[in-house]
Structures are given as structure tokens and as C-alpha cells.
Design a protein around this motif. Structure first.
Motif, PDB file in Angstrom:
ATOM      1  N   UNK A   4       0.827  -1.200   0.000  1.00 23.27           N
ATOM      2  CA  UNK A   4       0.000   0.000   0.000  1.00 23.27           C
ATOM      3  C   UNK A   4       0.865   1.255   0.000  1.00 23.27           C
ATOM      4  N   UNK A   5       0.334   2.285  -0.642  1.00 23.34           N
ATOM      5  CA  UNK A   5       1.076   3.552  -0.739  1.00 23.34           C
ATOM      6  C   UNK A   5       1.358   4.135   0.640  1.00 23.34           C
ATOM      7  N   UNK A   6       0.456   3.887   1.587  1.00 23.83           N
ATOM      8  CA  UNK A   6       0.631   4.447   2.928  1.00 23.83           C
ATOM      9  C   UNK A   6       1.904   3.921   3.580  1.00 23.83           C
ATOM     10  N   UNK A   7       2.215   2.640   3.378  1.00 20.95           N
ATOM     11  CA  UNK A   7       3.431   2.066   3.961  1.00 20.95           C
ATOM     12  C   UNK A   7       4.665   2.745   3.383  1.00 20.95           C
ATOM     13  N   UNK A   8       4.645   2.967   2.065  1.00 23.26           N
ATOM     14  CA  UNK A   8       5.785   3.644   1.436  1.00 23.26           C
ATOM     15  C   UNK A   8       5.881   5.090   1.901  1.00 23.26           C
ATOM     16  N   UNK A   9       4.725   5.706   2.066  1.00 32.01           N
ATOM     17  CA  UNK A   9       4.707   7.085   2.558  1.00 32.01           C
ATOM     18  C   UNK A   9       5.287   7.153   3.971  1.00 32.01           C
ATOM     19  N   UNK A  10       4.912   6.197   4.818  1.00 36.20           N
ATOM     20  CA  UNK A  10       5.438   6.150   6.188  1.00 36.20           C
ATOM     21  C   UNK A  10       6.942   5.867   6.183  1.00 36.20           C
ATOM     22  N   UNK A  11       7.366   5.005   5.279  1.00 37.15           N
ATOM     23  CA  UNK A  11       8.794   4.690   5.180  1.00 37.15           C
ATOM     24  C   UNK A  11       9.597   5.939   4.829  1.00 37.15           C
ATOM     25  N   UNK A  12       9.065   6.738   3.931  1.00 38.50           N
ATOM     26  CA  UNK A  12       9.763   7.973   3.533  1.00 38.50           C
ATOM     27  C   UNK A  12       9.916   8.932   4.715  1.00 38.50           C
TER      28      UNK A  12
END
Length: 196
Positions: A4-12
Motif C-alpha cells: 500500500x502507498x501508505x506504507x511507502x509514505x510512512x517509510x519515507x
């Protein structure tokens, strides 16, 4: 399952739990893929190196479905670099191997949904029917390596056979499957079967 995009967003944003989620999901898949090109221990090192790179460059990550291809392209490149630098030319047919790597690189350009086809029932049925055609011991080695995720040394100890024999069984099984599966299905076996 695509991340999910949210996981990548949180990773950033340097969220370690997001990084751990990505690691848990992708590590076995990337290691299984890398292990088709290099030894298991090297595969582990290369995948860990890739994840270190991902963490260090988290602010520049590609968002969305292309992240999946980004990881597999990354491990593919590391394996090819390692292979070209360290592989023994006596241990394999270089021309055939180069052709195989080229086919894998081309497949990585395809849509991410292709990866999910691995879980389709008809794919497994075809795979198991093919595996019935090979000798029992070879089939057992394949299952231990690709379904149980055991290393060649562990399989050799469990089955009381030389490591070279285990490697030979795996090589012959993959050669057989390559001959009888489509290029895409063969690649799916190599890249993700042990991660299921």
C-alpha cells in the motif's frame, strides 16, 4: 499483494515499522529470486544490502506499484554484478546463463499483477503434474529447497547426500521445468515459489 502507498509514505518519513513490514513481505521473495542466480549465503547478503540501500535512500523512493519492480530490478542488478565478478566459468554454461538473465530482466518490465498469478490454482496444478515426471529423490530435493526454503547444505544433511548432488538435482529440475513451462511461468517458479 501489492504494498500500500501508505506504507511507502510512512517509510519515507523514517517509520521503522513500515520498513519492517516491507522487509518481512519482500525479504523471502527477493532471497528466493536471488538464490536462483547465486548461492544462498550470497543471496542473503545481497538482499540485506538492497534493504540497507532502501533505508538509506528512503526519502527518494518510488511510490506506488512500481516499487515492486524497483526491488526486483535492484536485486537482479546486484546478482548480475556479483555473478560477473565472482562466478566460476567452469561451473556453468556462460552463454546459457546470460540468456537466462536477459529473459528475467525482460520479465521484470511486465505488470506487477503477473507476480500474483503465481498463486493461481491452475499454475500449481501444472507445476505438480510436471514434478510427478521427475525421479522421487529429485522431486524431494526440489520441495525442500523451494517450498521449505532449506539451504543446499541443510538438504544434504537431511537426506544424507553430498551438497554437489543436491545442487545437481536442483539444476536438473530447473532445466526440466524450463523446458516444459512458459518463460513467464518458469520465471515465477524461480522468483517466488519458496516465499509462499
Amino acid at each position: 499483494m501489492l504494498i500500500e502507498k501508505q506504507i511507502l509514505s510512512d517509510l519515507k518519513k523514517s517509520d521503522r515499522s513500515a520498513f519492517q513490514s516491507l522487509f518481512r513481505y519482500y525479504y523471502p521473495r527477493l532471497k528466493a529470486y536471488a538464490a536462483t542466480m547465486v548461492d544462498d549465503s550470497v543471496a542473503e547478503d545481497l538482499v540485506q544490502d538492497l534493504f540497507l540501500y532502501v533505508w538509506e535512500h528512503r526519502e527518494d523512493l518510488i511510490m506506488g506499484a512500481s516499487f515492486h519492480s524497483y526491488l526486483f530490478q535492484g536485486i537482479y542488478s546486484r546478482c548480475v554484478d556479483y555473478f560477473r565478478k565472482y562466478a566460476s566459468y567452469d561451473s556453468c554454461d556462460m552463454e546459457v546463463y546470460e540468456e537466462y538473465l536477459t529473459e528475467q530482466a525482460a520479465f521484470l518490465q511486465n505488470d506487477d499483477e503477473a507476480w500474483e498469478e503465481l498463486y493461481a490454482k491452475d499454475f500449481y496444478q501444472q507445476l505438480y503434474e510436471l514434478l510427478k515426471e521427475i525421479p522421487q529423490q529429485r522431486r524431494e530435493v526440489f520441495f525442500l529447497a523451494y517450498l521449505s526454503g532449506k539451504k543446499t547444505k541443510e538438504i544434504a544433511e537431511q537426506l544424507d547426500m553430498p551438497v554437489r548432488t543436491v545442487e545437481s538435482h536442483l539444476h536438473l529440475t530447473l532445466k526440466f521445468l524450463k523446458k516444459h513451462l512458459s518463460k513467464k511461468d518458469f520465471f515465477l517458479v524461480l522468483s517466488a515459489l519458496s516465499a509462499i
